[in-house]
Design a protein around this motif. Structure first.
Motif, PDB file in Angstrom:
ATOM      1  N   SER A 131       0.823  -1.209   0.000  1.00 55.73           N
ATOM      2  CA  SER A 131       0.000   0.000   0.000  1.00 55.73           C
ATOM      3  C   SER A 131       0.861   1.266   0.000  1.00 55.73           C
ATOM      4  CB  SER A 131      -0.965   0.003   1.190  1.00 55.73           C
ATOM      5  OG  SER A 131      -0.257   0.039   2.395  1.00 55.73           O
ATOM      6  N   PHE A 132       2.160   1.126   0.278  1.00 63.83           N
ATOM      7  CA  PHE A 132       3.054   2.277   0.143  1.00 63.83           C
ATOM      8  C   PHE A 132       3.107   2.771  -1.303  1.00 63.83           C
ATOM      9  CE2 PHE A 132       5.192   0.994   4.156  1.00 63.83           C
ATOM     10  CZ  PHE A 132       5.185   2.250   4.763  1.00 63.83           C
ATOM     11  N   PHE A 133       2.853   1.862  -2.236  1.00 64.84           N
ATOM     12  CA  PHE A 133       3.092   2.189  -3.640  1.00 64.84           C
ATOM     13  C   PHE A 133       1.839   2.583  -4.404  1.00 64.84           C
ATOM     14  CE2 PHE A 133       6.232  -0.877  -2.125  1.00 64.84           C
ATOM     15  CZ  PHE A 133       7.371  -0.082  -2.244  1.00 64.84           C
ATOM     16  N   VAL A 134       0.686   2.674  -3.732  1.00 67.92           N
ATOM     17  CA  VAL A 134      -0.521   3.115  -4.439  1.00 67.92           C
ATOM     18  C   VAL A 134      -0.598   4.636  -4.341  1.00 67.92           C
ATOM     19  CG1 VAL A 134      -1.737   0.959  -4.003  1.00 67.92           C
ATOM     20  CG2 VAL A 134      -2.008   2.881  -2.419  1.00 67.92           C
ATOM     21  N   PRO A 135      -1.421   5.255  -5.204  1.00 69.72           N
ATOM     22  CA  PRO A 135      -1.538   6.721  -5.156  1.00 69.72           C
ATOM     23  C   PRO A 135      -1.941   7.176  -3.754  1.00 69.72           C
ATOM     24  CG  PRO A 135      -2.723   5.830  -7.051  1.00 69.72           C
ATOM     25  CD  PRO A 135      -2.251   4.662  -6.257  1.00 69.72           C
ATOM     26  N   GLY A 136      -1.251   8.174  -3.249  1.00 70.66           N
ATOM     27  CA  GLY A 136      -1.554   8.655  -1.899  1.00 70.66           C
ATOM     28  C   GLY A 136      -0.779   7.913  -0.835  1.00 70.66           C
ATOM     29  N   GLY A 137      -0.214   6.765  -1.187  1.00 71.13           N
ATOM     30  CA  GLY A 137       0.617   6.027  -0.241  1.00 71.13           C
ATOM     31  C   GLY A 137      -0.174   5.222   0.761  1.00 71.13           C
ATOM     32  N   ALA A 138       0.572   4.622   1.660  1.00 64.59           N
ATOM     33  CA  ALA A 138      -0.045   3.797   2.688  1.00 64.59           C
ATOM     34  C   ALA A 138      -0.877   4.683   3.614  1.00 64.59           C
ATOM     35  CB  ALA A 138       1.031   3.082   3.478  1.00 64.59           C
ATOM     36  N   THR A 139      -1.723   4.047   4.378  1.00 66.06           N
ATOM     37  CA  THR A 139      -2.566   4.834   5.274  1.00 66.06           C
ATOM     38  C   THR A 139      -1.698   5.575   6.288  1.00 66.06           C
ATOM     39  OG1 THR A 139      -4.191   4.703   7.018  1.00 66.06           O
ATOM     40  CG2 THR A 139      -2.917   2.722   6.601  1.00 66.06           C
ATOM     41  N   ALA A 140      -2.082   6.815   6.558  1.00 64.39           N
ATOM     42  CA  ALA A 140      -1.326   7.611   7.512  1.00 64.39           C
ATOM     43  C   ALA A 140      -2.174   7.890   8.746  1.00 64.39           C
ATOM     44  CB  ALA A 140      -0.871   8.914   6.869  1.00 64.39           C
ATOM     45  N   ALA A 141      -3.172   7.042   8.980  1.00 65.55           N
ATOM     46  CA  ALA A 141      -4.129   7.322  10.055  1.00 65.55           C
ATOM     47  C   ALA A 141      -3.682   6.740  11.391  1.00 65.55           C
ATOM     48  CB  ALA A 141      -5.508   6.767   9.685  1.00 65.55           C
ATOM     49  N   GLY A 142      -2.497   6.175  11.460  1.00 64.61           N
ATOM     50  CA  GLY A 142      -2.077   5.494  12.685  1.00 64.61           C
ATOM     51  C   GLY A 142      -2.577   4.062  12.653  1.00 64.61           C
ATOM     52  N   TRP A 143      -1.932   3.169  13.450  1.00 61.09           N
ATOM     53  CA  TRP A 143      -2.339   1.763  13.356  1.00 61.09           C
ATOM     54  C   TRP A 143      -3.770   1.579  13.864  1.00 61.09           C
ATOM     55  CZ3 TRP A 143      -3.374  -2.504  16.715  1.00 61.09           C
ATOM     56  CH2 TRP A 143      -3.411  -2.186  18.067  1.00 61.09           C
ATOM     57  N   THR A 144      -4.287   2.585  14.610  1.00 57.00           N
ATOM     58  CA  THR A 144      -5.657   2.485  15.121  1.00 57.00           C
ATOM     59  C   THR A 144      -6.691   2.883  14.082  1.00 57.00           C
ATOM     60  OG1 THR A 144      -5.385   4.707  15.967  1.00 57.00           O
ATOM     61  CG2 THR A 144      -4.946   2.926  17.496  1.00 57.00           C
ATOM     62  N   LEU A 145      -6.255   3.431  12.955  1.00 58.77           N
ATOM     63  CA  LEU A 145      -7.131   3.744  11.824  1.00 58.77           C
ATOM     64  C   LEU A 145      -8.355   4.571  12.221  1.00 58.77           C
ATOM     65  CD1 LEU A 145      -7.235   0.164  10.196  1.00 58.77           C
ATOM     66  CD2 LEU A 145      -5.536   1.935   9.796  1.00 58.77           C
ATOM     67  N   TYR A 146      -8.165   5.538  13.115  1.00 54.36           N
ATOM     68  CA  TYR A 146      -9.313   6.288  13.621  1.00 54.36           C
ATOM     69  C   TYR A 146     -10.111   6.971  12.519  1.00 54.36           C
ATOM     70  CZ  TYR A 146      -8.361   6.121  18.692  1.00 54.36           C
ATOM     71  OH  TYR A 146      -8.200   5.746  19.997  1.00 54.36           O
ATOM     72  N   ALA A 147     -11.436   6.805  12.578  1.00 51.58           N
ATOM     73  CA  ALA A 147     -12.339   7.623  11.779  1.00 51.58           C
ATOM     74  C   ALA A 147     -12.430   8.982  12.489  1.00 51.58           C
ATOM     75  CB  ALA A 147     -13.705   6.950  11.718  1.00 51.58           C
ATOM     76  N   PRO A 148     -12.732  10.054  11.787  1.00 52.76           N
ATOM     77  CA  PRO A 148     -13.104  10.149  10.374  1.00 52.76           C
ATOM     78  C   PRO A 148     -11.909  10.240   9.410  1.00 52.76           C
ATOM     79  CG  PRO A 148     -13.380  12.275  11.433  1.00 52.76           C
ATOM     80  CD  PRO A 148     -12.924  11.325  12.500  1.00 52.76           C
ATOM     81  N   LEU A 149     -10.679  10.397   9.952  1.00 56.21           N
ATOM     82  CA  LEU A 149      -9.536  10.519   9.048  1.00 56.21           C
ATOM     83  C   LEU A 149      -9.446   9.325   8.105  1.00 56.21           C
ATOM     84  CD1 LEU A 149      -7.030  12.073   8.195  1.00 56.21           C
ATOM     85  CD2 LEU A 149      -5.765  10.950  10.033  1.00 56.21           C
ATOM     86  N   SER A 150      -9.632   8.134   8.669  1.00 60.64           N
ATOM     87  CA  SER A 150      -9.473   6.928   7.853  1.00 60.64           C
ATOM     88  C   SER A 150     -10.566   6.809   6.796  1.00 60.64           C
ATOM     89  CB  SER A 150      -9.476   5.691   8.747  1.00 60.64           C
ATOM     90  OG  SER A 150     -10.627   5.683   9.552  1.00 60.64           O
ATOM     91  N   VAL A 151     -11.697   7.514   6.994  1.00 62.29           N
ATOM     92  CA  VAL A 151     -12.753   7.464   5.977  1.00 62.29           C
ATOM     93  C   VAL A 151     -12.321   8.233   4.742  1.00 62.29           C
ATOM     94  CG1 VAL A 151     -15.165   8.053   5.495  1.00 62.29           C
ATOM     95  CG2 VAL A 151     -14.515   7.277   7.779  1.00 62.29           C
ATOM     96  N   GLN A 152     -11.473   9.252   4.974  1.00 64.04           N
ATOM     97  CA  GLN A 152     -11.136  10.142   3.853  1.00 64.04           C
ATOM     98  C   GLN A 152      -9.848   9.773   3.135  1.00 64.04           C
ATOM     99  OE1 GLN A 152     -11.144  13.413   6.393  1.00 64.04           O
ATOM    100  NE2 GLN A 152     -13.380  13.455   6.530  1.00 64.04           N
ATOM    101  N   MET A 153      -9.101   8.797   3.634  1.00 65.68           N
ATOM    102  CA  MET A 153      -7.793   8.525   3.036  1.00 65.68           C
ATOM    103  C   MET A 153      -7.910   7.821   1.689  1.00 65.68           C
ATOM    104  SD  MET A 153      -5.218   8.029   5.958  1.00 65.68           S
ATOM    105  CE  MET A 153      -4.606   9.672   5.808  1.00 65.68           C
ATOM    106  N   GLY A 154      -6.773   7.745   0.985  1.00 69.86           N
ATOM    107  CA  GLY A 154      -6.735   7.159  -0.351  1.00 69.86           C
ATOM    108  C   GLY A 154      -6.850   5.649  -0.352  1.00 69.86           C
ATOM    109  N   PRO A 155      -6.618   5.034  -1.521  1.00 71.93           N
ATOM    110  CA  PRO A 155      -6.814   3.588  -1.674  1.00 71.93           C
ATOM    111  C   PRO A 155      -5.884   2.732  -0.813  1.00 71.93           C
ATOM    112  CG  PRO A 155      -5.821   4.547  -3.643  1.00 71.93           C
ATOM    113  CD  PRO A 155      -6.220   5.685  -2.778  1.00 71.93           C
ATOM    114  N   GLY A 156      -4.821   3.317  -0.294  1.00 73.47           N
ATOM    115  CA  GLY A 156      -3.958   2.550   0.619  1.00 73.47           C
ATOM    116  C   GLY A 156      -4.757   2.027   1.796  1.00 73.47           C
ATOM    117  N   MET A 157      -5.752   2.803   2.224  1.00 75.96           N
ATOM    118  CA  MET A 157      -6.591   2.397   3.336  1.00 75.96           C
ATOM    119  C   MET A 157      -7.385   1.131   3.008  1.00 75.96           C
ATOM    120  SD  MET A 157      -7.342   2.819   6.257  1.00 75.96           S
ATOM    121  CE  MET A 157      -7.691   4.033   7.370  1.00 75.96           C
TER     122      MET A 157
END
Ligand code: CU
Length: 526
Positions: A131-157
């Protein structure tokens, strides 16, 4: 090498023997255990390199090495990789190797499922890291993937979500296999209370896994629906609630901590008696303590969320349940100390790591008691104090036990001895560099440095530099471990029947038939 293996039945083969197909198709618990352990070691390297990149960036204030988004992606992936792809598989590897041997079972209950539950892992890990290599990169929401940030992230999520699903399936299958093996496959005469502590800790762990992994799967599925199908579970504007995500996540996340730590307790409970030449003190209190930790561990999750604005009554509930967990944990620590009391102690590498575990894990536990108190937690929330605390429990609670367990059982697994001197170096350097890395973080947290930032105020410089030096020392030291393991497999001295002097038979305190495929002399049957 070949001579050494002649006495051992063909089932004990080492990774460089046999074609790749054998490893893909294997249903042998030892093969699968080996696969798990090597997979875990390679992912430890991946997660470790991420941690070192983080520490390199934090060596000085300012931005030197990575972009801020990439820094956030690194913290997320370091957490996910270490928890799901490194530590959990390592303990499943230990379970695969040791449970059938300890229970006197011919293999795990479902050997083919066992194969599946391993081979799901590499795919999930590749998905996660790719997922580091998809557009927008890997998720940057922390390992806890907290919403709402994780709802808005790119396809890495989405890739992380699918990876978590696959990892969850693997864990659930593994947990079922372990439960059925323990409950159905014990040798005649081995009652539950005659099982070694390691089997007990894994039994409780497996039930915890069955309880919480589906919750995590449900949570990330809800997240997926919020992202793509217009549901608003975690969106206040649509009638949902982002705090709901935190509740659901931590209902999984806190028991997950015990999933990682209980098997470590089991390993330490195997090592300490052997090197004290005494049976484990207080099995009858160890077992209920383990169960209590499992049950209480399911009722403390909101201590991660004291700052979300929950009612005072709820804060008090979660504070008290969290403080209560110190009781069964304390029972365990005192039982280990009582096992050592007046024992004839020796300090080979496994014992050093077990005692090191006691020291560092207790620091993690005591700082946890501090953090359990709401007024303290509100001050320290989102600071480096938290980072230091949970690394004291996670790195000490899991890595130290895993290292100790590996040195302890390597002679049994491979028929060869590791290099004791190198092992001792590995222990002392690990202990020193571990503390050099994480003690400064306590002070950074107390001074108010927030976590998950690539840059920081000037007054935090010295302590950060110290932590970074410690981290690099810690990372390099682990090369000693890898070298020692490989050297042991390839050219270690032949292990004798009585590996740990004077300790023969203690490990098998149960009247089960001796597994024919370990040391050549049958163990003492009591
Ligand atoms: Cu917790």
């Amino acid at each position: 090498m070949q001579v050494a293996l002649d006495n051992v039945p063909a089932v004990v083969q080492l990774p460089h023997q046999g074609g790749i197909l054998r490893w893909i198709r294997t249903t042998n618990h030892k093969d699968i255990g080996t696969l798990y352990l090597f997979f875990s070691m390679s992912m430890l390297l991946v997660g470790g390199l991420m941690a070192l990149t983080i520490r390199a960036e934090l060596f000085q204030p300012g931005l030197q090495i990575v972009r801020p988004e990439f820094f956030n992606q690194l913290t997320t992936m370091h957490g996910l990789v270490m928890v799901f792809a490194s530590i959990m598989p390592a303990f499943v590897g230990f379970a695969n190797w040791q449970l059938p041997l300890m229970l006197g079972a011919p293999d795990m209950a479902f050997p083919r499922l066992n194969n599946l539950s391993f081979w799901l892992l590499p795919f999930a890990a590749v998905l996660l890291v790719a997922s580091f290599f998809v557009p927008g990169g890997a998720t940057a929401a922390g390992w806890t993937l907290y919403a709402p940030l994780s709802v808005q992230m790119g396809p890495g999520m989405d890739m992380a979500i699918f990876a978590i699903h696959i990892l969850g399936i693997s864990s659930i299958i593994g947990a079922l296999n372990i439960i059925v093996t323990i409950l159905n496959m014990r040798a005649p005469g081995m009652t539950l209370f005659k099982m070694p502590m390691f089997a007990w800790t894994w039994l409780v762990t497996a039930f915890l896994l069955l309880t919480v992994m589906p919750v995590l799967a449900g949570t990330v599925t809800m997240l997926l629906f919020d992202r793509h199908f217009g549901s608003h579970f975690f969106d206040a504007a649509g009638g949902g609630d982002p705090v709901l995500f935190q509740h659901l996540f931590w209902f999984f996340g806190h028991p997950e901590v015990y999933i990682l730590i209980l098997p470590a307790f089991g390993i330490v409970s195997a090592i300490i008696p052997t090197f004290s030449r005494k049976p484990l003190f207080g099995l009858r209190s160890m077992v209920p303590a383990t169960c209590m930790i499992g049950i209480l561990g399911g009722s403390v999750w909101a201590h991660h969320m004291f700052t979300v604005g929950m009612p005072v009554g709820a804060q008090l509930f979660f504070m008290y349940t969290t403080l209560l967990i110190a009781v069964p944990t304390g029972v365990k620590v005192f039982n280990w100390l009582a096992t050592m009391w007046q024992g004839s102690l020796t300090f080979e590498t496994p014992m050093l790591f077990a005692i090191g575990f006691l020291f560092v894990f207790t620091i993690g536990g005591l700082t946890g008691v501090m953090l359990a108190m709401v007024p303290v937690d509100v001050q320290l929330h989102q600071t480096y104090y938290i980072v230091a605390h949970f690394h004291y429990t996670m790195v000490a609670g899991t890595l130290f036990a895993l290292f100790g367990g590996t040195y302890y059982w390597l002679p049994k697994w491979t028929g060869h001895m590791y290099d004791e001197k190198l092992g001792q170096w590995h222990f002392w350097l690990t202990l020193i560099f571990f503390n050099l890395t994480f003690v400064p973080m306590f002070f950074l947290g107390l001074a108010g440095m927030p976590r998950r930032i690539p840059d920081y105020a000037l007054q935090f410089t010295n302590l950060n530099s110290l932590a970074s030096i410690g981290a690099f020392g810690f990372g390099l030291t682990q090369l000693l471990f890898a070298y020692n393991v490989i050297k042991c497999i390839r050219s270690g001295e032949r292990a004798t029947a009585q590996v740990w002097e004077g300790a023969k038979g203690l490990e098998w305190t149960v009247p089960s038939p001796a597994p024919h495929h370990t040391f050549s002399t049958p163990p003492v049957v009591e």
